[in-house]
Scaffold this motif. Structure first.
Motif, PDB file in Angstrom:
ATOM      1  N   UNK A  85     -18.048  37.906  22.453  1.00 34.89           N
ATOM      2  CA  UNK A  85     -17.403  37.596  23.724  1.00 34.89           C
ATOM      3  C   UNK A  85     -16.013  38.212  23.827  1.00 34.89           C
ATOM      4  N   UNK A  86     -15.352  38.432  22.686  1.00 33.75           N
ATOM      5  CA  UNK A  86     -14.014  39.025  22.708  1.00 33.75           C
ATOM      6  C   UNK A  86     -14.016  40.428  23.302  1.00 33.75           C
TER       7      UNK A  86
ATOM      8  N   UNK B 185      -8.563  35.379  16.464  1.00 35.85           N
ATOM      9  CA  UNK B 185      -8.961  34.009  16.791  1.00 35.85           C
ATOM     10  C   UNK B 185      -7.849  33.291  17.540  1.00 35.85           C
ATOM     11  N   UNK B 186      -6.600  33.487  17.111  1.00 37.58           N
ATOM     12  CA  UNK B 186      -5.471  32.871  17.801  1.00 37.58           C
ATOM     13  C   UNK B 186      -5.346  33.407  19.224  1.00 37.58           C
ATOM     14  N   UNK B 187      -5.559  34.692  19.374  1.00 36.17           N
ATOM     15  CA  UNK B 187      -5.500  35.304  20.703  1.00 36.17           C
ATOM     16  C   UNK B 187      -6.592  34.754  21.615  1.00 36.17           C
TER      17      UNK B 187
ATOM     18  N   UNK C  86      -3.629  42.469  14.851  1.00 37.07           N
ATOM     19  CA  UNK C  86      -5.042  42.834  14.656  1.00 37.07           C
ATOM     20  C   UNK C  86      -5.188  44.309  14.279  1.00 37.07           C
ATOM     21  N   UNK C  87      -4.327  45.164  14.819  1.00 34.43           N
ATOM     22  CA  UNK C  87      -4.349  46.579  14.435  1.00 34.43           C
ATOM     23  C   UNK C  87      -3.916  46.740  12.969  1.00 34.43           C
ATOM     24  N   UNK C  88      -2.923  45.974  12.563  1.00 32.17           N
ATOM     25  CA  UNK C  88      -2.455  46.038  11.173  1.00 32.17           C
ATOM     26  C   UNK C  88      -3.581  45.652  10.222  1.00 32.17           C
TER      27      UNK C  88
END
Length: 647
Positions: free
Chosen positions: A471-472, A538-540, A579-581
């Motif tokens: 879903x993300x 997940x936090x996002x 998330x990129x890191x």
């Protein structure tokens, strides 16, 4: 070039969410952001002037505003209107601040919006009568010059507001006169001129209303055309990837570069001395049976996608207000594919055939992606204007690359959404498994090497995580901004399965014996990257779904004038793109099992770093334009983009 799974481009890599309760001070939310340029009503009158929001008192719920002449007052929220609520007169004198009109130069501060500052002693009634007299003189002159034209307003603030051709009627309850009505008119000037309410007598307003109705009818008949012209004019000045020459070279160079990498990887001693590698004959690269096998794979995944299993969710609202529905069954498709591969083992199907014809399969994927891109562009020529991609430019070459239509569908089958996660991503796992079997056969091993097991396990975890959190994908830049053209078609169907499996393909011909201590360090690095990647995402996602969730009450945000918030704490207070890191750390962990004998297996890390830096720059550009001053404050709070203390 797009990437697989949860690392696909995100329209907002920072976190935003609607919030009706201030979760930190437990106070009601505010409507206007600090630094926003709006219109504030001068106390005791019906006149609205251009002001800048300085601060907001959460206790008294008053806004501290500053007029252009320096006057500072405190106003209620009901005395403040957004700039887009006004239409300005084309002619007639205007004043940029109330103190100029009243002959006062004093800079004063009022503790109540109902009290006039020093130097302005006229009562509301006297002010109203004077303005009404002046308005009557200008009524006849203005009546013939009224013209409603959408325009981009440019106030002295950082936010840019567009008038959409639908005037907002403002009711006045503070003026004791029932026969007046407020009208605002936009001029055709490209720069914004400060204006105010114009008060007219009832007779003049009736005449003006008739003129306005005619003009509004014309504007209402062509809103889509006007919006399209604005979008096209804006995007023609802001083409990405080097514009038309850049995308043309990318489309020619990527297929050639792909085959160059694969040919070099098959060499026993890949080096600059052996560059370029021997090129096979074109007849050796094409095999009709291989193309049929690839087509069968694509249709099989399409069949799995159409199965009525998995929940149905709505995507983000489109420009026309619609919200498309998507069925989330990618994980079930992966389970069914795994069962089919298991059946192939049981029936002794020779999967080694894929490795032996790997270049032919790559060429089949390129041909299929190119044919799909042609079809997508041809059907997009008949698509309605409100279904086109915000990234499209009107140039045929650029739109063929970036995609002209945003969400091409055949019935309910969404082509872009399907290609993002299904044929290429699941195919990546199958190719990795084939390479594991090929290593055992080519090197006469009874079991696969530890390096091959680590590569397969790491990338399998990545794909399963992407499909489980399918879903993300609906909030990524691929879905909400970029159209479906050559860029995504080639990336999803060719680049992902044949380049992301490059480490496994390399290990077949270049084995690397890995010690357990070194393997333990690589596993720890992989887990570190995965924790950062998964926790940040997940936090996002939790914040996007429900910003008022009590479990997120400890997070800090920056309010914006769009009604959304920027998350500036937790993982997203560490760097702007945690998330990129995490993604880059995992990419390095995928390459380390291949050893250090050659740079080829590290091509993915190098390419991926360039990709994410470019994607971050795209996000930065879009967000700065959308959130203005609030985005600048966000960047001050979180200065590093991807790498802490470096970039």
């Amino acid at each position: 070039m797009p990437q697989a799974g949860p690392t696909l481009p995100e329209a907002s890599t920072f976190l935003i969410g609607r919030q009706t309760v201030d979760r930190f001070l437990k106070m009601p939310s505010r409507k206007f952001a600090d630094g926003e340029v709006v219109r504030g009503r001068w106390p005791g009158s019906s006149l609205y002037y251009e002001v800048e929001i300085l601060s907001h008192d959460s206790n008294s719920q008053l806004y501290n505003v500053k007029y252009k002449d320096g006057t500072e007052l405190e106003l209620k929220e009901s005395d403040i209107k957004p700039l887009t609520s006004f239409r300005q007169r084309k002619s007639g004198s205007t004043s940029s601040s109330p103190s100029r009109r009243r002959g006062s130069r004093s800079r004063s501060r009022s503790r109540s919006p109902g009290r006039l500052p020093k130097g302005s002693r006229r009562s509301a009634s006297a002010s109203y009568q004077a303005d009404l007299k002046e308005a009557r003189k200008e009524a006849k002159k203005d009546m013939l010059e009224v013209k409603l034209t959408p325009l981009v307003l440019k106030p002295f603030g950082n936010s840019i507001n567009r008038y959409n051709g639908e005037p907002e009627l403002i009711e006045r309850n503070d003026i004791p006169h029932k026969n007046t009505q407020e009208k605002f008119h936009l001029s055709q000037e490209s720069s914004y001129i400060p204006t105010q309410y114009s008060l007219r007598a009832r007779r003049e307003e009736i005449k003006l209303k008739e003129v306005d109705l005619k003009e509004e009818t014309v504007v209402t008949k062509r809103p889509a055309l006007l919006r399209t012209s604005e979008v096209t004019a804006t995007q023609s000045k802001d083409l990405e990837f080097g514009g038309v020459p850049g995308v043309f070279l990318i489309m020619l160079g990527l297929p050639a570069f792909l085959f160059l990498l694969l040919l070099m990887c098959k060499q026993k001693e890949p080096s600059l001395l052996n560059f370029p590698p021997p090129l096979p004959a074109l007849g050796d690269l094409w095999e009709t049976r291989v193309f049929g096998a690839y087509l069968l794979w694509f249709l099989l995944q399409a069949l799995f996608h159409l199965l009525p299993i998995g929940k149905v969710v709505e995507g983000t609202p489109l420009t026309n207000g619609r919200r498309l529905k998507y069925r989330l069954n990618g994980f079930y498709a992966f389970i069914l594919t795994s069962a089919l591969v298991g059946a192939c083992f049981f029936w002794n199907v020779e999967l080694y055939y894929v490795y032996h014809h790997f270049l032919q399969f790559a060429l089949a994927a390129v041909v299929f992606a190119m044919g799909l891109s042609v079809y997508l562009y041809a059907r997009a020529l008949k698509a309605p204007q409100d279904e086109l991609s915000p990234a499209s430019s009107g140039n045929a070459i650029y739109d063929f690359f970036i995609g002209r239509e945003l969400n091409p569908r055949i019935g309910t089958f969404d082509l872009k959404y399907f290609c993002e996660l299904r044929p290429g991503l699941i195919g990546w796992v199958v190719i990795n498994l084939v390479m594991l079997l090929a290593e055992m056969k080519e090197q006469n091993r009874a079991a696969p090497s530890l390096a091959m097991i680590l590569v397969n396990s790491f990338q399998l975890l990545y794909v399963v995580d992407a499909l489980w959190n399918e879903e993300a994908l609906l909030t990524t830049m691929d879905i909400i901004h970029d159209g479906f053209g050559f860029m995504l078609a080639f990336g999803d169907l060719v680049w992902v399965p044949f380049i992301y499996s490059f480490q496994a393909f390399y290990l077949v011909s270049h084995p690397n014996e890995l010690s357990w201590p070194m393997a333990s360090l690589i596993i720890a690095l992989k887990l570190c990257g995965f924790v950062i990647f998964r926790c940040a995402n997940s936090q996002k996602n939790a914040f996007r779904k429900n910003p008022t969730d009590p479990r997120l009450a400890h997070l800090k945000t920056i309010h914006t004038s769009t009604g959304k918030n920027l998350l500036v704490s937790g993982w997203w207070g560490f760097v702007r793109h945690p998330n990129y890191l995490g993604d880059l750390i995992m990419a390095l962990a995928w390459s380390l099992p291949c050893g250090f004998n050659h740079i080829l297996p590290y091509f993915y890390v190098i390419y991926f770093t360039i990709l994410l830096v470019h994607r971050e720059a795209r996000d930065e550009h879009h967000c700065r334009k959308k959130y203005g001053l609030a985005w600048e404050k966000y960047c001050q709070r979180v200065p590093y983009r991807i790498f802490p203390c470096i970039y």
